[in-house]
Design an enzyme around this catalytic site. Structure first.
Site, PDB file in Angstrom:
ATOM      1  N   HIS A 177       0.819  -1.210   0.000  1.00  0.00           N
ATOM      2  CA  HIS A 177       0.000   0.000   0.000  1.00  0.00           C
ATOM      3  C   HIS A 177       0.854   1.261   0.000  1.00  0.00           C
ATOM      4  CE1 HIS A 177       0.457   0.745   4.415  1.00  0.00           C
ATOM      5  NE2 HIS A 177       0.410  -0.577   4.526  1.00  0.00           N
ATOM      6  N   ASP A 179      -0.200   4.357   1.302  1.00  0.00           N
ATOM      7  CA  ASP A 179      -0.473   5.300   2.386  1.00  0.00           C
ATOM      8  C   ASP A 179       0.302   4.962   3.649  1.00  0.00           C
ATOM      9  OD1 ASP A 179      -2.263   3.002   2.463  1.00  0.00           O
ATOM     10  OD2 ASP A 179      -3.204   3.967   4.198  1.00  0.00           O
ATOM     11  N   ASP A 212       6.534   0.664   6.980  1.00  0.00           N
ATOM     12  CA  ASP A 212       5.135   0.319   6.701  1.00  0.00           C
ATOM     13  C   ASP A 212       4.495   1.354   5.787  1.00  0.00           C
ATOM     14  OD1 ASP A 212       2.574  -0.742   6.813  1.00  0.00           O
ATOM     15  OD2 ASP A 212       2.178  -0.051   8.845  1.00  0.00           O
ATOM     16  N   GLU A 246      -4.916   1.595   3.132  1.00  0.00           N
ATOM     17  CA  GLU A 246      -4.875   0.375   3.937  1.00  0.00           C
ATOM     18  C   GLU A 246      -4.937   0.689   5.422  1.00  0.00           C
ATOM     19  OE1 GLU A 246      -3.130  -2.843   6.336  1.00  0.00           O
ATOM     20  OE2 GLU A 246      -2.365  -0.806   6.044  1.00  0.00           O
ATOM     21  N   GLU A 247      -4.315   1.806   5.812  1.00  0.00           N
ATOM     22  CA  GLU A 247      -4.273   2.160   7.232  1.00  0.00           C
ATOM     23  C   GLU A 247      -5.637   2.593   7.767  1.00  0.00           C
ATOM     24  OE1 GLU A 247      -1.865   1.349   8.847  1.00  0.00           O
ATOM     25  OE2 GLU A 247      -0.051   1.469   7.636  1.00  0.00           O
ATOM     26  N   ASP A 275       1.486 -10.234   0.372  1.00  0.00           N
ATOM     27  CA  ASP A 275       1.262  -8.846   0.782  1.00  0.00           C
ATOM     28  C   ASP A 275       2.156  -8.550   1.977  1.00  0.00           C
ATOM     29  OD1 ASP A 275       0.241  -6.289   0.960  1.00  0.00           O
ATOM     30  OD2 ASP A 275      -1.782  -6.880   1.535  1.00  0.00           O
ATOM     31  N   HIS A 560       4.083   2.772  13.148  1.00  0.00           N
ATOM     32  CA  HIS A 560       2.914   3.465  13.699  1.00  0.00           C
ATOM     33  C   HIS A 560       3.275   4.342  14.895  1.00  0.00           C
ATOM     34  CE1 HIS A 560      -0.539   0.895  11.835  1.00  0.00           C
ATOM     35  NE2 HIS A 560       0.475   1.020  11.000  1.00  0.00           N
TER      36      HIS A 560
END
Length: 591
Positions: A177, A179, A212, A246-247, A275, A560
């Site tokens: 992803h 984002d 990520d 995705e987040e 993935d 995160h």
């Protein structure tokens, strides 16, 4: 078979070493028997723990463990071997490392943050930054964009199709992803380097998305660009799907990509899917790689209490906030019952631990016997659950994350609500989670004389007088069932291919050729990825990022939160992994 294993098999497949009984004997015979039992007890009590009586501890190479978490050898491309070797040599050069730094750092510098409850694409200006990110990808990877077919879905979703020469073969589907999670303004000062700087300190690339998941997306595209530069043309079609939210559950991205991918190649039309996911890390003295074969389910439960308002100088015995507080305390006092179940992904993780050298001998023994002995399984469970991360991976979890109530200090709150987040065990379901939550609050609804409705069903008599109401409902989105479990058996060729690829990438990056260099273990994701929308595309779905430091579904440090960063050596290894995967799949016997 060695005598050691013959002795072991006396107790298999599930009967533990015998315990002494309370049978009454004559005093003379009792003395003699006691003496014999002392010797036997010494041997039995140390069986598989220590060395006395000539019995050695189990090791991973012993025959008794051969069928527990079986391993495969490294899988090195053969027909594509010369290209694999040439690219591997390139990846080891300082010039390539700096090129990789430029690729990833440039992507990090574009702040592609996605936020909860964003408006549709075209109406919410916060999406527009993804246009700049697409411009960057086009500039950074010219051959990818010149050679692959690119389809844009909902403006910012990307599907790249690298057509193979054989249309009869199912494609390999890769996903990553675009984002990243937002950076809190109040935390910027805590970053060693600015979160969107892409700063390279000679060892690490710093910034939001460096792990990520821009490392995944840029890692795949870097591998493709280098392969195209070396004139590689795949036999099997390669597809790259990239969502952009995705987040925030993928509602605008992967959810829109899924039907297009389905239309392209049909249901179960892809050979396998890889993935983002966990990677590898050391556990009990051994490096273990844990490709995720499933994901836990997800559900947010809104608990809403309503009661009469009024002036706070004339309060009832309990306000809506007080009632809600009592309910939340009751929830935290009653976590979900958790058990390790045979055949589950987490059970498979535990079984692979028998190959680690530093696993306590008693736990090793219980895991070995657990397949056929309930007592051994429960003992292993008790010991493994001392690790809260592992216990959380096994069971359904609950976390009270949001709460609200009241509007003014002198006004009785007419409403109070909280949201409980559940990550649902692979052995459970959305309906089972709803049933448990409903039953847990039934007695309190009665105690506070509340009319009770749970998930659309009336629990109490609608006509009975009540002080207020209690309503349980799904918050924001519908619950998500646990993901199907991808096959991992001896005949599961995609999992075997992925395992061999992981070992080959790990070894080649370190100059190793040892099949004992690491363990490949099935893993599970505690969170959810874009694969939640891709279940119809293939039954062979894996969540794996070849990231150093990620274990069994846990997140790498910095993901995160502040100071997200990746070592350049790890990022280059990720490129090597995706290169090896594409080449291995290309020459495989997959359908």
């Amino acid at each position: 078979m060695p005598a050691t294993n013959e002795k072991t098999n006396e107790f298999l497949p599930g009967v533990l070493p015998p315990r002494t009984t309370g049978r009454t004997l004559s005093s003379g015979r009792l003395v003699t028997l006691r003496a014999g039992l002392v010797v036997l007890a010494v041997c039995a009590s140390t069986f598989l723990w220590m060395r006395p009586c000539g019995i050695r501890p189990y090791h991973s190479h012993q025959e008794v463990n051969a069928d527990i978490c079986p391993q495969v050898s490294e899988l090195i491309p053969k027909s594509n071997g010369a290209l694999w070797k040439a690219l591997g040599d390139t990846y080891e050069t300082d010039a390539f490392k700096m090129r990789a730094v430029d690729w990833l750092a440039g992507a990090v510098r574009i702040p592609t943050e996605s936020y909860d409850q964003m408006g549709p694409v075209g109406t919410d200006p916060r999406w527009e930054k993804f246009g700049a990110f697409h411009d960057y990808l086009l500039k950074a990877f010219p051959l990818v964009h010149a050679s692959l077919e690119v389809t844009k879905v909902n403006t910012y979703g990307l599907i790249y199709v690298w057509k193979g020469t054989s249309s009869s073969l199912k494609p390999l589907l890769l996903a990553a992803h675009q984002d990243v999670v937002p950076v809190e303004d109040t935390t910027i000062d805590q970053w060693q380097h600015p979160p969107f700087s892409g700063y390279f300190d000679g060892e690490r690339i710093w910034g939001r998305g460096s792990q990520d998941d821009k490392s995944g997306l840029i890692g795949i595209m870097s591998a493709m660009e280098n392969m195209l530069e070396n004139k590689f043309r795949p036999t099997r079609t390669i597809v790259l799907a990239s969502g952009f939210d995705e987040e925030t559950s993928g509602l605008h991205g992967a959810q829109m990509l899924a039907p297009v991918l389905l239309e392209m190649f049909g249901e179960n039309g892809y050979a396998m899917l890889v993935d983002e996911g966990s990677g590898y890390g050391e556990q009990f003295g051994r490096v273990i790689a844990t490709p995720g074969i499933s994901e836990k389910g997800y559900m947010d439960v809104m608990i809403n209490v309503a009661s009469p308002g009024g002036h706070s100088s004339l309060p009832p015995l309990h306000t809506s906030i007080g009632i809600l507080a009592d309910m939340l305390v009751n929830i935290e006092r009653n976590p979900f019952e958790v058990h390790l179940e045979r055949g589950s992904p987490t059970y498979k993780i535990a079984r692979c631990l028998v190959h680690t050298p530093d696993l306590p001998a008693s736990l090793r023994r219980d895991i070995i016997y657990a397949e056929h002995n309930e007592l051994a399984l429960r003992r292993a469970e008790q010991e493994l659950f001392k690790n809260p991360t592992f216990k959380n991976l096994v069971g359904t979890t609950q976390a009270i994350d949001l709460i609200h109530g009241g509007v003014k200090v002198n006004a009785l709150p007419e409403q109070a609500w909280a949201v409980v987040n559940h990550r649902i065990s692979t052995q459970s379901s959305v309906s089972a989670t709803q049933k448990r939550d409903t039953e847990l609050l039934t007695s309190l609804a009665s105690q506070f004389n509340l009319s009770y409705t749970a998930f659309g069903a009336r629990i109490t008599d609608a006509d009975a007088p009540a002080f207020g109401t209690l309503t349980l409902s799904e918050a924001y989105t519908h619950g998500l069932e646990p993901a199907p479990v991808s096959p991992t058996g001896h005949d599961a060729l995609p999992y075997q291919l992925l395992s061999g690829t992981i070992r080959a990438a790990y070894n080649s990056h370190r100059g190793l050729s040892d099949d004992d260099s690491l363990i490949i273990s099935p893993g599970i994701m505690s969170g959810n990825t874009d694969t939640r929308y891709y279940w119809k595309l293939t039954e062979h779905i894996f969540r794996y990022g070849h990231t150093d430091g990620a274990q069994g579904g846990s997140l790498v440090s910095g993901v995160h939160t502040v100071n997200e960063a990746i070592k350049i050596s790890n990022f280059v290894e990720m490129i090597r992994f995706f290169t090896t995967l594409i080449l291995n799949v290309d020459e495989s016997e997959l359908p």
